[in-house]
Design an enzyme around this catalytic site. Sequence first.
Site, mmCIF file in Angstrom:
data_model
loop_
_atom_site.group_PDB
_atom_site.id
_atom_site.type_symbol
_atom_site.label_atom_id
_atom_site.label_comp_id
_atom_site.label_asym_id
_atom_site.label_seq_id
_atom_site.Cartn_x
_atom_site.Cartn_y
_atom_site.Cartn_z
ATOM 1 N N GLU A 59 0.822 -1.241 0.082
ATOM 2 C CA GLU A 59 0.175 -0.041 0.010
ATOM 3 C C GLU A 59 0.930 1.167 0.061
ATOM 4 O OE1 GLU A 59 -3.558 1.848 2.620
ATOM 5 O OE2 GLU A 59 -2.603 0.146 3.405
ATOM 6 N N ASP A 88 8.301 5.672 -8.275
ATOM 7 C CA ASP A 88 6.979 6.388 -7.913
ATOM 8 C C ASP A 88 7.007 7.674 -8.797
ATOM 9 O OD1 ASP A 88 4.506 5.890 -6.302
ATOM 10 O OD2 ASP A 88 4.563 8.084 -5.908
#
EC number: 3.6.1.66
Length: 213
Positions: A59, A88
Amino acid sequence: MSILIVDDEPEPVPHRKLAPGKLVIASHNEGKVREINELLAGRGIEAVSAGSLGLPEPEETGTTFAANAELKARAAADLSGLPALADDSGLCVDALHGDPGIFSARWAGESKDFGAAMQLVHDRMAETADDEGRDAHFVCALSLCWPDGHIETFEGRVEGILVWPPRGLKGFGYDPMFLPNGGSETFGEMDQAAKHAISHRADAFAKLVAAVL
Protein backbone atom coordinates in the site's frame (compact mmCIF):
# COMPACT_ATOMS: atom_id res chain seq x y z
CA MET A 1 45.44 34.87 19.51
CA SER A 2 44.56 32.02 17.22
CA ILE A 3 40.98 31.00 16.52
CA LEU A 4 40.07 27.35 16.16
CA ILE A 5 37.39 26.77 13.54
CA VAL A 6 35.51 23.53 14.01
CA ASP A 7 33.76 22.13 10.96
CA ASP A 8 30.62 20.37 12.15
CA GLU A 9 29.47 19.45 8.66
CA PRO A 10 29.07 15.66 8.40
CA GLU A 11 31.12 13.79 5.85
CA PRO A 12 29.00 12.83 2.81
CA VAL A 13 28.01 9.18 2.84
CA PRO A 14 29.52 7.44 -0.21
CA HIS A 15 27.16 5.84 -2.66
CA ARG A 16 27.04 2.06 -2.74
CA LYS A 17 27.79 0.47 -6.10
CA LEU A 18 25.33 -2.06 -7.52
CA ALA A 19 27.04 -5.28 -8.56
CA PRO A 20 26.05 -7.02 -11.80
CA GLY A 21 23.37 -9.65 -11.34
CA LYS A 22 19.65 -9.87 -10.62
CA LEU A 23 17.66 -6.77 -9.78
CA VAL A 24 13.96 -6.72 -8.93
CA ILE A 25 11.93 -4.00 -10.61
CA ALA A 26 9.39 -3.36 -7.87
CA SER A 27 6.41 -2.63 -10.09
CA HIS A 28 3.40 -4.39 -11.59
CA ASN A 29 3.06 -1.64 -14.22
CA GLU A 30 4.23 -3.23 -17.47
CA GLY A 31 4.95 0.14 -19.06
CA LYS A 32 7.24 1.21 -16.22
CA VAL A 33 8.98 -2.18 -16.16
CA ARG A 34 9.57 -2.00 -19.92
CA GLU A 35 11.03 1.52 -19.75
CA ILE A 36 13.32 0.69 -16.83
CA ASN A 37 14.51 -2.48 -18.59
CA GLU A 38 15.34 -0.41 -21.67
CA LEU A 39 17.29 2.08 -19.55
CA LEU A 40 19.20 -0.79 -17.89
CA ALA A 41 20.12 -2.49 -21.17
CA GLY A 42 23.81 -3.38 -21.55
CA ARG A 43 24.74 -2.73 -17.92
CA GLY A 44 25.12 -6.33 -16.76
CA ILE A 45 21.88 -6.22 -14.80
CA GLU A 46 19.34 -9.05 -15.06
CA ALA A 47 16.06 -7.31 -14.30
CA VAL A 48 13.03 -9.27 -13.10
CA SER A 49 9.68 -7.72 -12.29
CA ALA A 50 7.92 -7.98 -8.95
CA GLY A 51 4.91 -9.31 -10.83
CA SER A 52 6.87 -12.21 -12.34
CA LEU A 53 8.08 -13.15 -8.83
CA GLY A 54 4.56 -13.02 -7.43
CA LEU A 55 5.43 -10.24 -5.00
CA PRO A 56 2.46 -8.27 -3.64
CA GLU A 57 2.04 -4.57 -4.24
CA PRO A 58 2.46 -2.72 -0.92
CA GLU A 59 0.00 0.00 0.00
CA GLU A 60 1.40 3.38 -1.02
CA THR A 61 1.01 5.33 2.22
CA GLY A 62 3.74 7.91 1.59
CA THR A 63 2.97 11.59 1.08
CA THR A 64 5.72 12.16 -1.51
CA PHE A 65 6.99 10.39 -4.62
CA ALA A 66 10.25 9.57 -2.82
CA ALA A 67 8.50 8.08 0.21
CA ASN A 68 6.35 5.81 -1.94
CA ALA A 69 9.31 4.71 -4.06
CA GLU A 70 11.27 3.86 -0.92
CA LEU A 71 8.53 1.79 0.70
CA LYS A 72 8.04 -0.20 -2.53
CA ALA A 73 11.78 -0.81 -2.92
CA ARG A 74 12.16 -1.89 0.72
CA ALA A 75 9.23 -4.32 0.47
CA ALA A 76 10.55 -5.94 -2.72
CA ALA A 77 14.13 -6.23 -1.43
CA ASP A 78 12.95 -7.72 1.87
CA LEU A 79 10.66 -10.30 0.26
CA SER A 80 12.99 -11.29 -2.60
CA GLY A 81 16.37 -11.15 -0.88
CA LEU A 82 17.64 -9.23 -3.94
CA PRO A 83 18.39 -5.59 -4.63
CA ALA A 84 15.20 -3.87 -5.74
CA LEU A 85 14.54 -0.75 -7.79
CA ALA A 86 11.21 1.02 -7.36
CA ASP A 87 9.73 3.93 -9.26
CA ASP A 88 7.05 6.30 -8.08
CA SER A 89 6.03 8.88 -10.61
CA GLY A 90 3.13 10.99 -11.67
CA LEU A 91 1.69 13.98 -13.43
CA CYS A 92 1.45 17.28 -11.56
CA VAL A 93 -0.86 19.91 -13.06
CA ASP A 94 -0.36 23.52 -12.00
CA ALA A 95 -4.03 24.46 -12.39
CA LEU A 96 -4.98 21.52 -10.15
CA HIS A 97 -2.50 22.53 -7.43
CA GLY A 98 -0.24 19.58 -8.24
CA ASP A 99 -2.93 16.92 -8.68
CA PRO A 100 -3.12 14.11 -9.55
CA GLY A 101 0.49 13.93 -8.28
CA ILE A 102 1.16 10.88 -6.11
CA PHE A 103 -2.40 9.75 -6.85
CA SER A 104 -1.84 9.62 -10.62
CA ALA A 105 -2.33 5.86 -10.87
CA ARG A 106 -5.35 5.96 -8.57
CA TRP A 107 -7.10 8.44 -10.85
CA ALA A 108 -7.11 5.61 -13.42
CA GLY A 109 -9.11 3.38 -11.05
CA GLU A 110 -8.74 -0.32 -10.39
CA SER A 111 -9.04 -1.07 -14.11
CA LYS A 112 -6.02 1.21 -14.83
CA ASP A 113 -8.06 3.11 -17.44
CA PHE A 114 -5.78 6.02 -18.27
CA GLY A 115 -8.12 7.19 -21.00
CA ALA A 116 -10.63 7.88 -18.24
CA ALA A 117 -7.86 9.41 -16.08
CA MET A 118 -6.86 11.84 -18.84
CA GLN A 119 -10.51 12.77 -19.32
CA LEU A 120 -10.77 13.42 -15.57
CA VAL A 121 -7.72 15.71 -15.68
CA HIS A 122 -9.23 17.58 -18.63
CA ASP A 123 -12.61 17.93 -16.90
CA ARG A 124 -11.09 19.11 -13.62
CA MET A 125 -9.02 21.71 -15.48
CA ALA A 126 -12.18 22.99 -17.16
CA GLU A 127 -13.83 23.36 -13.75
CA THR A 128 -11.02 25.16 -11.96
CA ALA A 129 -11.07 28.90 -11.51
CA ASP A 130 -7.27 29.04 -11.33
CA ASP A 131 -5.63 30.77 -14.26
CA GLU A 132 -2.57 28.52 -14.53
CA GLY A 133 -2.98 27.64 -18.20
CA ARG A 134 -1.92 24.16 -19.27
CA ASP A 135 1.41 23.98 -17.45
CA ALA A 136 2.30 20.60 -15.97
CA HIS A 137 5.27 18.44 -15.13
CA PHE A 138 6.09 14.80 -14.59
CA VAL A 139 8.09 13.73 -11.52
CA CYS A 140 9.88 10.42 -11.03
CA ALA A 141 11.52 9.14 -7.86
CA LEU A 142 13.73 6.05 -8.19
CA SER A 143 14.72 4.16 -5.05
CA LEU A 144 17.29 1.38 -5.02
CA CYS A 145 17.25 -0.81 -1.91
CA TRP A 146 19.56 -3.66 -0.92
CA PRO A 147 18.37 -6.62 1.22
CA ASP A 148 20.27 -5.23 4.23
CA GLY A 149 18.11 -2.09 4.13
CA HIS A 150 20.58 0.33 2.55
CA ILE A 151 18.63 2.62 0.21
CA GLU A 152 19.42 5.40 -2.25
CA THR A 153 16.82 7.65 -3.90
CA PHE A 154 17.06 9.91 -6.95
CA GLU A 155 14.45 12.28 -8.37
CA GLY A 156 13.90 13.59 -11.89
CA ARG A 157 11.48 16.02 -13.52
CA VAL A 158 10.38 17.20 -16.96
CA GLU A 159 8.31 20.32 -17.68
CA GLY A 160 5.62 20.66 -20.33
CA ILE A 161 2.03 21.53 -21.15
CA LEU A 162 -1.11 19.46 -21.55
CA VAL A 163 -2.88 19.04 -24.88
CA TRP A 164 -6.41 17.96 -25.71
CA PRO A 165 -7.41 15.65 -27.25
CA PRO A 166 -4.63 13.17 -26.37
CA ARG A 167 -2.24 12.35 -29.20
CA GLY A 168 -0.36 9.14 -29.92
CA LEU A 169 -0.49 5.48 -28.98
CA LYS A 170 3.07 5.09 -27.66
CA GLY A 171 4.21 5.33 -24.07
CA PHE A 172 1.70 4.73 -21.29
CA GLY A 173 -0.30 6.51 -18.62
CA TYR A 174 -0.78 10.23 -19.25
CA ASP A 175 1.86 10.32 -22.02
CA PRO A 176 -0.59 11.12 -24.88
CA MET A 177 -1.66 14.42 -23.29
CA PHE A 178 1.82 15.62 -22.22
CA LEU A 179 3.83 17.81 -24.57
CA PRO A 180 7.36 18.49 -23.23
CA ASN A 181 8.57 22.07 -23.41
CA GLY A 182 10.22 22.81 -26.75
CA GLY A 183 8.81 19.66 -28.37
CA SER A 184 6.30 19.10 -31.17
CA GLU A 185 5.29 15.57 -30.20
CA THR A 186 3.60 14.34 -27.05
CA PHE A 187 5.19 11.52 -25.07
CA GLY A 188 2.48 9.36 -26.65
CA GLU A 189 3.71 10.20 -30.17
CA MET A 190 7.43 10.23 -29.46
CA ASP A 191 9.83 7.44 -30.34
CA GLN A 192 10.87 5.74 -27.11
CA ALA A 193 14.57 6.51 -27.63
CA ALA A 194 13.71 10.21 -27.93
CA LYS A 195 11.53 10.05 -24.83
CA HIS A 196 14.28 8.31 -22.85
CA ALA A 197 16.60 11.22 -23.66
CA ILE A 198 14.43 13.83 -21.91
CA SER A 199 11.88 12.18 -19.63
CA HIS A 200 11.54 12.52 -15.87
CA ARG A 201 12.43 8.84 -15.53
CA ALA A 202 15.53 9.29 -17.68
CA ASP A 203 16.55 12.29 -15.57
CA ALA A 204 16.26 10.29 -12.34
CA PHE A 205 17.94 7.28 -13.93
CA ALA A 206 20.93 9.34 -15.10
CA LYS A 207 21.49 10.46 -11.51
CA LEU A 208 21.19 6.85 -10.29
CA VAL A 209 23.66 5.60 -12.91
CA ALA A 210 26.22 8.28 -12.02
CA ALA A 211 25.98 7.35 -8.33
CA VAL A 212 25.66 3.57 -8.14
CA LEU A 213 26.51 1.93 -11.50
